[in-house]
Design an enzyme around this catalytic site. Structure first.
Site, mmCIF file in Angstrom:
data_model
loop_
_atom_site.group_PDB
_atom_site.id
_atom_site.type_symbol
_atom_site.label_atom_id
_atom_site.label_comp_id
_atom_site.label_asym_id
_atom_site.label_seq_id
_atom_site.Cartn_x
_atom_site.Cartn_y
_atom_site.Cartn_z
ATOM 1 N N ASP A 151 65.277 38.119 72.526
ATOM 2 C CA ASP A 151 65.867 38.281 71.202
ATOM 3 C C ASP A 151 64.772 38.124 70.155
ATOM 4 O O ASP A 151 63.729 37.532 70.422
ATOM 5 C CB ASP A 151 66.932 37.213 70.952
ATOM 6 C CG ASP A 151 68.294 37.635 71.478
ATOM 7 O OD1 ASP A 151 68.464 38.818 71.779
ATOM 8 O OD2 ASP A 151 69.162 36.763 71.609
ATOM 9 N N ASP A 181 71.730 34.217 72.774
ATOM 10 C CA ASP A 181 72.376 33.094 72.093
ATOM 11 C C ASP A 181 73.847 33.327 71.821
ATOM 12 O O ASP A 181 74.566 32.406 71.447
ATOM 13 C CB ASP A 181 71.664 32.773 70.775
ATOM 14 C CG ASP A 181 71.629 33.966 69.819
ATOM 15 O OD1 ASP A 181 72.237 35.007 70.134
ATOM 16 O OD2 ASP A 181 70.979 33.858 68.764
ATOM 17 N N ASP A 200 75.722 38.149 74.862
ATOM 18 C CA ASP A 200 74.518 38.122 75.690
ATOM 19 C C ASP A 200 74.803 37.619 77.101
ATOM 20 O O ASP A 200 73.964 37.751 77.997
ATOM 21 C CB ASP A 200 73.452 37.218 75.059
ATOM 22 C CG ASP A 200 72.953 37.738 73.730
ATOM 23 O OD1 ASP A 200 72.801 38.969 73.607
ATOM 24 O OD2 ASP A 200 72.725 36.935 72.810
#
Length: 900
Positions: free
Chosen positions: A333, A639, A643
C-alpha cells in the site's frame, strides 16, 4: 437500577427502548464514572485464554519419544545385567536432557505468550454524547458502540441503528455468507443464533456498512465466551518447518536404526556379548539421531519472533518466519506504509478561479486559507465556506479539543478535511446539529465516493466527496465566483491532473438538492453542483526510500498498489526509486480489459508494472494471484477489509497495526505496529536470519551425528572393537549438543542477509551446499577419529586408552564444528566469537566439563576415561583443527565459484 440481569435480558426479543431501559443507559452512552464502576463490577471484556503448558507438563513431554523408550529399555537391560553404573548414567543423561529441553521450551513458550498483548483491538464507544476510541477490553454492558466495515465486534451488541450492515458470523455459526442486519427487527425469544439479525456478536467481523449498538454482554457472558472452553482446548498447529523437521528426524532415525541393526548383527556374529552390543548400539542411535532438532527449531523460531517484535513486527502465525526467507516480491500500500499517513489539505482549486493555499502542517488547527492575492474576498469566502461545509458534513471522523489537547480519530482523509474546515472557521460540532443527518452512503473503495443527505433550512441537500472522475459523472454544473455555470469537464480534469502530477492526492466535493430521502443511493446523485478540488499531501516516510533500495539489493521487487490517481502514484514512485515512467504504471481499467482477454494478457501487464493505480479491491487479489502464477513468493500489505482476500491469498499477509482494521489483522500473518514499510523490510531480514539459523543448527546436529556413524562403520570394516562405549556416546551427545545448538539458534545476523538473492521457492533445506558440507565434514571427522583409534591400537595402547583419546578428539571436533556452522560461506576467522557469547562460552564450558569429567574419580570411572597430558591434548587439538582447515578450504572454493 441495582443489578443488571444480563443473562435474562434476551435482547433480540425486545425493542431498543426496552433494552436501553434494562441496561440503565441511553443513546448518548454512559458517563465516564458509570463506565468505570461497571468495569469493576463486570470485569474486563476478555475471553478465557488457554493456559500455556506448565513446567511439569513440559518436563513430561520430553520423555514422549520412541528414542527415549529405546534408551529406557537400554537402562532396563543394564539393570538386569547388573551393570548398575551404566544404567544410572543412562538415566542421568535422560534427566539432564529433559531438564535442558524443558528450560528451552519453557522460555520459548513464555516469550511467545508475552507477544500476544502487543496487538490490541480497539472499539469506538459513545460516552456522555461524545465518541471515544478505547481498548476493547474496557467495553462494559450499557456502552454504545459504533461499528463499521473492517471492524471486529468487541462485545455482544443489540443493534440500535444499521446502514447496509453485513456481518461475517462464520466463527459462531459456520455460515460463510455475511448476514444482513436490521436494528428495527424484534424476534422471538427462541430465535436461533444465525437468525438474530438485530444482534452483532463479539468476535464477528463487519464486512459491509456500519451500525450502532448497545453492549449487552462482555467477556465470558458473550456467545463467543460460552464457546471459549472448547476453543482454548484446541492445540495450535505447529509451524510447517517444525513438522517437516520432525518427519526428517523420523526418517534419519529409521536410517540410523537400520545401521544399528547391521552393527548388532555383525558384532554378535563376531562373538561380542549381545547385551553389550545392544546397549552400545542404542547409545549410538541416540547420539546420531538429531532428536533435539524440533526443540532447537522451536527456539530458533521463538528467538526470531522476539527479534521481529523489537523491530515493530508482530508474528501472528509462525509460518511467516519461514516464508519470509524466500520472499522476492512485496506488494505495498502507499498511504501510511510508504507515506506518513498524516494527510494535510494544502490546496483548494476552484474551477476558473485558480488555487487557494491552506497553510499549517499536520493534525493542527493552526493555519488559514489564502488566495493568490492574500486574504479571501467576500465572494471567495462564500466559495470556501460552501466547500468546507460539504467536507465537514460528509465526514465520519472526529477532530476536537478534549482535556486541553487536540484529539482525532477516524479515516485520515476525513480528519484532514475537518482540520481544513477548522482553519476556515467551520467546526463540525457546530454545524452538524443545525443540519441534521437524514441518510448516508458510506465510503467504499469500489464506489470511490461517500455521500450524506442533510436537512438545511427545510430542504434536503446531498453532500458528496470522492474521486474527481466519479463526481464529474454526478454533476452538470460548477460553482464560480459569479454563480453556477455549466460544467467544463475537460478543464477540471486538466486541473486535477496538474495537481496529481505535483504529488497531491486529489479529492473532489459536490453538493445539490434532492426532492426526497427515498432510497438514497448513487443512482439518485445526479445533477449536482461541482464545488472544487482539494489537494492533500501525505509526505513520504524518511525510511521508505532507503528501505526500497535495500529490497533491490536483496533481490526483492517492490510494487505500489493504490487507489490513487496514476500520476500521483507515479510521482511518489519516482521519488522512492520504484518506477521511472508511465510505462511501469498500470491502472484498474487496463487490468479489467486484460482480464477479459485471459490470464496470459493479465500476467503480462502485471509482469512489467511497478505501480498499480486506481485499483479496485477485487483487483488487488487478482494482482497477487497473478504474481504467484509468475513464480513469485509474495508478501502483501493491507489495512482495510477489502485487503483481506489478497492478504489471505498471498504467501505472507502484512497488516498495519495502527491504521489497520480488525479484519485485516485477522487475515495477516504479520502485523506492523508502526505501519512503516521499513519495518516490513526489517521483518524480511529477520526471516532470512531465522532461516539461516535453522540451517546452521541442522548442519551441526546432522554432521556430528553422521561423523559418529562413519567412525563406527570404519571400525566394523576394519574388524576392530567398537571405538566408543555406550556411556561414552551418551556423554558425547550430552556435552557437545546440550548447549551449542541453542547457541546457534541465538546467532546474530551475519550482515549480508539483505545482499543475498531470495531463496528459491522450491529449494529444500538440504540443498547441494548443505549436502556437500555434511558429507565432507562427517567423513573428515569420522575418518580422522578412526585413524587415530586404529593407530593407537597398533602402537600398543590399551583399548581403554584408545577409546579415551578418540572420545576426547570427537569432543574437540564437535566443539570446532560449532564455529564452522556459523556461516556457510564466510570464514570462521572473520566472525568474532564474542558476537555470540552464549555460543562461545557454552562451547568453552562443554570442553571444560569434559576435562573435569576426566579428572573426576566417579565420572572418569563411569565413562571409562582418564586425564591426558597437556602435550597429548595439544596433539589432539591439532588433529581436530583439520576440520576447520577443511571447511575453510571448502568455503574458499565455494566463494570463488559464486564470484565466477
Amino acid at each position: 437500577m441495582g443489578v443488571i440481569q444480563i443473562a435474562e435480558l434476551q435482547p433480540h426479543s425486545r425493542n431498543v427502548d426496552e433494552v436501553l431501559h434494562e441496561l440503565n443507559t441511553s443513546v448518548t452512552g454512559l458517563s465516564r464514572e458509570e463506565a468505570t464502576e461497571r468495569l469493576v463490577r463486570f470485569g474486563r471484556n476478555t475471553l478465557p485464554r488457554a493456559k500455556p503448558p506448565s513446567i511439569q507438563m513440559l518436563f513430561l513431554r520430553q520423555f514422549l519419544s520412541p528414542l527415549i523408550y529405546v534408551l529406557l529399555a537400554a537402562a532396563a537391560v543394564s539393570f538386569i545385567l547388573e551393570k548398575m553404573t551404566d544404567a544410572i548414567f543412562i538415566l542421568a543423561v535422560l534427566l539432564i536432557n529433559a531438564i535442558i529441553g524443558t528450560a528451552q521450551e519453557y522460555s520459548a513458550e513464555r516469550n511467545i505468550e508475552s507477544l500476544r498483548d502487543l496487538v490490541r483491538t480497539y472499539a469506538r464507544v459513545v460516552r456522555e454524547g461524545e465518541s471515544f476510541e478505547v481498548d476493547a477490553e474496557d467495553c462494559v454492558p450499557g456502552d454504545i458502540v459504533l461499528i463499521e466495515e473492517g471492524m471486529k465486534v468487541p462485545a455482544d451488541l443489540r443493534l440500535l441503528e444499521t446502514h447496509a450492515l453485513e456481518v461475517d458470523e462464520s466463527l459462531l455459526t459456520g455460515e460463510s455468507t455475511p448476514v444482513s442486519k436490521d436494528a428495527s427487527a424484534v424476534l422471538k425469544w427462541n430465535a436461533s443464533l444465525g437468525d438474530r439479525i438485530n444482534m452483532a456478536f463479539a468476535g464477528t467481523i463487519v464486512t459491509r456498512g456500519r451500525g450502532r449498538g448497545v453492549v449487552v454482554a462482555t467477556g465470558r457472558d458473550t456467545e463467543l465466551g460460552r464457546l471459549a472452553g472448547s476453543l482454548t482446548d484446541v492445540e495450535s498447529a505447529k509451524p510447517p518447518l517444525t513438522r517437516r523437521m520432525e518427519v526428517f528426524s523420523g526418517n534419519i532415525a529409521k536410517a540410523v536404526l537400520i545401521a544399528v541393526m547391521l552393527i548388532i548383527a555383525i558384532e554378535v556374529r563376531r562373538g561380542v556379548d549381545a547385551a553389550q552390543v545392544f546397549v552400545q548400539s542404542v547409545a549410538l542411535a541416540v547420539s546420531a539421531i538429531p532428536e533435539g532438532l524440533p526443540v532447537a527449531l522451536t527456539v530458533v523460531l521463538a528467538v526470531a519472533v522476539n527479534r521481529m517484535a523489537r523491530r515493530n513486527v508482530i508474528v501472528r502465525r509462525m509460518i511467516a518466519v519461514e516464508t519470509l526467507g524466500s520472499c522476492d516480491f512485496i506488494a505495498s500500500d502507499k498511504t501510511g506504509t510508504l507515506t506518513m499517513n498524516e494527510l494535510t489539505a494544502r490546496l483548494i482549486a476552484v474551477p476558473g478561479h485558480g488555487y487557494m493555499e491552506v497553510t499549517g502542517e499536520g493534525i493542527s488547527p493552526e493555519g488559514e486559507i489564502r488566495t493568490a492575492h492574500g486574504k479571501p474576498t467576500e465572494d471567495e469566502e462564500f466559495l470556501i465556506n460552501r466547500i468546507v461545509t460539504a467536507a465537514a458534513l460528509c465526514n465520519e471522523a472526529f477532530f476536537g479539543m478534549r482535556d486541553g489537547r487536540w484529539v482525532h480519530h477516524g479515516d485520515t482523509v476525513d480528519v484532514a478535511l475537518l482540520v481544513m474546515a477548522h482553519k476556515a472557521g467551520v467546526r463540525q460540532a457546530d454545524i452538524a446539529p443545525k443540519y441534521p443527518l437524514v441518510a448516508q452512503i458510506p465510503f467504499a473503495s469500489e464506489r470511490k465516493f461517500a455521500a450524506t443527505l442533510n436537512r438545511m433550512d427545510g430542504r434536503l441537500i446531498a453532500f458528496v466527496k470522492g474521486a474527481p472522475e466519479t463526481l464529474l459523472d454526478m454533476c452538470d454544473r460548477v460553482v464560480t465566483i459569479d454563480g453556477e455555470a455549466p460544467l467544463d469537464r475537460d478543464a477540471i480534469e486538466r486541473c486535477a491532473s496538474e495537481m496529481a502530477n505535483n504529488g497531491y492526492r486529489v479529492l473532489a466535493v459536490a453538493d445539490g438538492p434532492l426532492e426526497s430521502d427515498d432510497e438514497f443511493s448513487d443512482k439518485r446523485l445526479r445533477g449536482l453542483t461541482f464545488l472544487g478540488l482539494i489537494g492533500m499531501i501525505d509526505p513520504l516516510r524518511p525510511e521508505a526510500k532507503p528501505a526500497v533500495a535495500r529490497c533491490r539489493k536483496a533481490g526483492i521487487q517492490v510494487a505500489m498498489v493504490t487507489g490513487d490517481h496514476p500520476i500521483t502514484a507515479l510521482a511518489i514512485a519516482r521519488e522512492l526509486g520504484m518506477a521511472r515512467s508511465m510505462e511501469e504504471v498500470i491502472t484498474g481499467p487496463e487490468l479489467k480489459k486484460a482480464e477479459l482477454i485471459g490470464n496470459d494478457a493479465f500476467d503480462e501487464l502485471v509482469r512489467r508494472a511497478r505501480v498499480f493505480a486506481r485499483v479496485e479491491p477485487r483487483q488487488k487479489l487478482d494482482i497477487i494471484q497473478s504474481l504467484m502464477r509468475l513464480g513469485h513468493t509474495v508478501a502483501v500489505t493491507g489495512d482495510g477489509a477489502n485487503d483481506a482476500p489478497a492478504m489471505r491469498a498471498a504467501h505472507v499477509g502484512v497488516a498495519m497495526g495502527k491504521s489497520g482494521t480488525d479484519i485485516a489483522k485477522e487475515s495477516a500473518e504479520l502485523v506492523i505496529t508502526d505501519d512503516n514499510f521499513a519495518s516490513i523490510v526489517a521483518g524480511v531480514e529477520e526471516g532470512r536470519v531465522a532461516y539461516s539459523n535453522v540451517r546452521k543448527v541442522i548442519f551441526l546436529l546432522v554432521s556430528t551425528g553422521a561423523a559418529e556413524i562413519v567412525l563406527f562403520f570404519l571400525a566394523l570394516f576394519a574388524a576392530v572393537p567398537l571405538p566408543l562405549l555406550a556411556v561414552q556416546l551418551l556423554w558425547l551427545n550430552l556435552v557437545t549438543n546440550g548447549i551449542q545448538h541453542i547457541g546457534l539458534a541465538l546467532e546474530p545476523a551475519e550482515g549480508d542477509e539483505m545482499r543475498r538473492p531470495p531463496r528459491p521457492q522450491r529449494e529444500g533445506i538440504f540443498n547441494r551446499i548443505m549436502i556437500e558440507r555434511i558429507l565432507l565434514s562427517s567423513i573428515v571427522m569420522g575418518g580422522i577419529a578412526f585413524m587415530l583409534y586404529r593407530y593407537l591400537l597398533s602402537t600398543g595402547s590399551s583399548l581403554d586408552e584408545a577409546r579415551n583419546s578418540t572420545m576426547l578428539l570427537m569432543v574437540l571436533f564437535e566443539n570446532i564444528q560449532v564455529f564452522n556452522s556459523r556461516s556457510e560461506l564466510r570464514s570462521a576467522f572473520s566472525m568474532s566469537p564474542l558476537r555470540n557469547p552464549i555460543l562461545f562460552f557454552g562451547t568453552l564450558g562443554a570442553q571444560m566439563i569434559h576435562i573435569i569429567a576426566m579428572y573426576s574419580p566417579w565420572l572418569s570411572r563411569v565413562l571409562n576415561i582418564g586425564p591426558v597430558s597437556p602435550e597429548h591434548w595439544a596433539r589432539l587439538l591439532a588433529l581436530a583443527l583439520t576440520i576447520l582447515i577443511t571447511m575453510e578450504a571448502y568455503k574458499m572454493v565455494r566463494r570463488r565459484i559464486a564470484v565466477g
